[in-house]
Design a protein around this motif. Structure first.
Motif, short mmCIF file in Angstrom:
data_model
loop_
_atom_site.label_atom_id
_atom_site.label_comp_id
_atom_site.label_asym_id
_atom_site.label_seq_id
_atom_site.Cartn_x
_atom_site.Cartn_y
_atom_site.Cartn_z
N GLU A 22 2.39 0.83 -7.80
CA GLU A 22 2.96 2.04 -7.19
C GLU A 22 2.04 2.49 -6.06
N ALA A 23 2.61 2.63 -4.88
CA ALA A 23 1.84 2.97 -3.69
C ALA A 23 2.08 4.41 -3.25
N SER A 24 1.06 5.00 -2.67
CA SER A 24 1.20 6.34 -2.11
C SER A 24 0.17 6.54 -1.02
N GLY A 25 0.48 7.47 -0.11
CA GLY A 25 -0.47 7.83 0.93
C GLY A 25 -0.36 7.05 2.22
N PHE A 26 0.63 6.17 2.32
CA PHE A 26 0.85 5.43 3.56
C PHE A 26 2.32 5.05 3.64
N THR A 27 2.71 4.57 4.80
CA THR A 27 4.11 4.22 5.02
C THR A 27 4.38 2.83 4.43
N PHE A 28 4.78 2.83 3.20
CA PHE A 28 4.90 1.61 2.41
C PHE A 28 5.74 0.55 3.11
N SER A 29 6.85 0.95 3.69
CA SER A 29 7.77 -0.02 4.27
C SER A 29 7.19 -0.76 5.46
N SER A 30 6.11 -0.25 6.03
CA SER A 30 5.48 -0.88 7.19
C SER A 30 4.43 -1.92 6.82
#
Length: 117
Positions: A22-30
């Motif tokens: 699980e990711a957070s704090g950045f634009t995951f799709s990029s």
């Protein structure tokens, strides 16, 4: 920025596990998303990767046909489905996010996978 892995554990050879990140704090799709692993006394190796836009995948030869990487850009998660596990798959598995345009490179803390024979 955070990458939080889960789903590791102990399994007998031939079994399956599903790892999630699980990711957070950045634009995951990029970001290209990948799973790496590091076995005791060995270097870190790429297991599977998935492109940010095209969704193209790449696998280590040793896991081809057994592991599947997927991502959900709406939920900011990347998953590694691991089937037909072998003792040689035993390692700490790390989630990685990488954006080539800026060379931003993020790592999770790792999750242990142990496969017994």
């Amino acid at each position: 920025v955070q990458l939080v892995e889960s789903g590791g554990g102990w399994v007998q050879a031939g079994g399956s596990l599903t790892l999630s990140c699980e990711a957070s704090g950045f634009t995951f799709s990029s970001y290209h998303m990948s799973w790496y692993r590091q076995a005791p006394e060995k270097g870190r190796e790429l297991v599977a990767a998935m492109g940010s836009l095209d969704g193209l995948t790449n696998y280590a030869d040793s896991v081809l046909g057994r592991f599947t990487i997927s991502r959900d850009n709406a939920k900011n998660t990347v998953t590694l489905q691991m089937n037909s596990l072998k003792p040689e798959d035993t390692a700490v598995y790390y989630c990685n996010a990488y954006r080539p345009t800026t060379r931003d490179d993020y790592w999770g803390q790792g999750t242990q996978v142990t496969v017994s024979s």
